[in-house]
Design a protein around this motif. Sequence first.
Motif, short mmCIF file in Angstrom:
data_model
loop_
_atom_site.label_atom_id
_atom_site.label_comp_id
_atom_site.label_asym_id
_atom_site.label_seq_id
_atom_site.Cartn_x
_atom_site.Cartn_y
_atom_site.Cartn_z
N GLU A 71 0.80 -1.22 0.00
CA GLU A 71 0.00 0.00 0.00
C GLU A 71 0.83 1.28 0.00
O GLU A 71 0.35 2.35 0.36
CB GLU A 71 -0.99 0.00 1.17
N ALA A 72 2.09 1.21 -0.43
CA ALA A 72 2.93 2.40 -0.56
C ALA A 72 2.77 2.97 -1.97
O ALA A 72 2.22 2.32 -2.86
CB ALA A 72 4.39 2.04 -0.30
N GLU A 73 3.25 4.20 -2.16
CA GLU A 73 3.09 4.86 -3.46
C GLU A 73 4.35 5.61 -3.85
O GLU A 73 4.96 6.30 -3.04
CB GLU A 73 1.91 5.83 -3.40
N THR A 97 7.40 11.96 1.54
CA THR A 97 6.69 13.25 1.54
C THR A 97 6.09 13.57 2.90
O THR A 97 5.66 14.69 3.13
CB THR A 97 5.54 13.24 0.52
N GLY A 98 6.03 12.58 3.78
CA GLY A 98 5.37 12.79 5.06
C GLY A 98 3.88 12.48 5.01
O GLY A 98 3.22 12.44 6.03
N ARG A 99 3.34 12.28 3.81
CA ARG A 99 1.93 11.93 3.66
C ARG A 99 1.78 10.42 3.71
O ARG A 99 2.71 9.67 3.43
CB ARG A 99 1.38 12.46 2.34
N ARG A 100 0.60 9.96 4.06
CA ARG A 100 0.32 8.53 4.13
C ARG A 100 -0.82 8.19 3.19
O ARG A 100 -1.75 8.96 3.01
CB ARG A 100 -0.06 8.10 5.55
N ARG A 101 -0.75 7.03 2.58
CA ARG A 101 -1.75 6.57 1.64
C ARG A 101 -2.80 5.77 2.39
O ARG A 101 -2.48 4.87 3.15
CB ARG A 101 -1.08 5.70 0.58
N ASP A 140 18.20 0.94 2.90
CA ASP A 140 16.94 1.48 3.42
C ASP A 140 16.45 2.67 2.61
O ASP A 140 15.25 2.96 2.61
CB ASP A 140 17.09 1.88 4.89
N LYS A 141 17.34 3.38 1.92
CA LYS A 141 16.93 4.51 1.08
C LYS A 141 16.18 4.06 -0.17
O LYS A 141 15.61 4.87 -0.87
CB LYS A 141 18.15 5.32 0.67
N LEU A 142 16.20 2.77 -0.43
CA LEU A 142 15.50 2.22 -1.60
C LEU A 142 14.27 1.41 -1.21
O LEU A 142 13.73 0.67 -2.01
CB LEU A 142 16.46 1.33 -2.40
N ILE A 143 13.82 1.56 0.03
CA ILE A 143 12.64 0.84 0.50
C ILE A 143 11.58 1.85 0.92
O ILE A 143 11.79 2.64 1.83
CB ILE A 143 12.99 -0.07 1.70
N ILE A 144 10.44 1.82 0.23
CA ILE A 144 9.31 2.68 0.60
C ILE A 144 8.47 1.91 1.62
O ILE A 144 7.92 0.86 1.29
CB ILE A 144 8.46 3.07 -0.61
N PRO A 145 8.36 2.39 2.86
CA PRO A 145 7.61 1.66 3.89
C PRO A 145 6.10 1.61 3.57
O PRO A 145 5.59 2.37 2.76
CB PRO A 145 7.85 2.49 5.16
N GLU A 146 5.42 0.71 4.27
CA GLU A 146 3.97 0.55 4.08
C GLU A 146 3.24 1.87 4.27
O GLU A 146 3.55 2.63 5.20
CB GLU A 146 3.43 -0.47 5.07
N HIS A 147 2.29 2.15 3.39
CA HIS A 147 1.38 3.30 3.44
C HIS A 147 2.08 4.64 3.18
O HIS A 147 1.43 5.67 3.21
CB HIS A 147 0.63 3.38 4.78
N HIS A 148 3.37 4.68 2.92
CA HIS A 148 4.08 5.94 2.71
C HIS A 148 3.97 6.36 1.25
O HIS A 148 3.85 5.54 0.35
CB HIS A 148 5.55 5.80 3.09
N ILE A 149 4.06 7.68 1.01
CA ILE A 149 4.08 8.25 -0.33
C ILE A 149 5.43 8.92 -0.53
O ILE A 149 5.81 9.79 0.25
CB ILE A 149 2.93 9.26 -0.53
#
Length: 164
Positions: free
Chosen positions: A53-55, A99-103, A81-90
Motif C-alpha cells: 500500500e505504498a506509493e 513526503t510525510g503523507r500517508r496513503r 533502506d533509502k531504496l525501501i518505501i515503507p507501508e502506506h508511505h508516499i
Amino acid sequence: RLKIGERAVLNGAKLCTSVYARNKIYIGDIRIESDAKLGPESYVGPFSVVKREAELTTLSALGVGEKQLQAILRGDSKEQDKLIIPEHHIWDGVPAVDTGRRRKIPTRVVGKQTNTKSFPVLCNMADLIVAVLGPLALTVFYVLPGVYLCESVIFVVLLDQTIN
C-alpha cells in the motif's frame, strides 16, 4: 528477479533490474508488494522495494546511484533502506524521498453493490434501445439539439443552429 504483488498498480512505470557502473552490469531484485501504486512514468531501479500500500508518485525515481550501489554491495543497510518505501508511505521526487503523507486504502466499498446477474440483461436492453433509437436520433441530429444513445452511453449533443 521482479516480484509484483496482487492488485499492484504499475501505471506505465519503468522497472529496471540492472544498472551499469564502473564497466560492469549489476543485477538486483525489485519487489512491488500488494496494493502498491507506481505513478505514470516513474522509475524503479534494482535493489528497490515498494512495500504494501505504498506509493511512488508520477515522474519520481527510486533508483541507485554509483556510490549507493557500492555501499549496498558492501552490505551497508543504511543505503539499502533509502531504496525501501515503507507501508502506506508516499514518496516523491528525483531521487524519491518520503513526503510525510500517508496513503489510505478504503477497507470496504461504500454504497449499493451492482447485481452482476442483471448486468447482461441491462446491457442487452441498452443495445436494443440503441438499435431502435439510433436511426431516429440520426434523423433528428441536424434539426434539434437533443440526447441520443451510442454504444450504451448517453451523450448530450449540442447542435450548431447555423444549418444552411
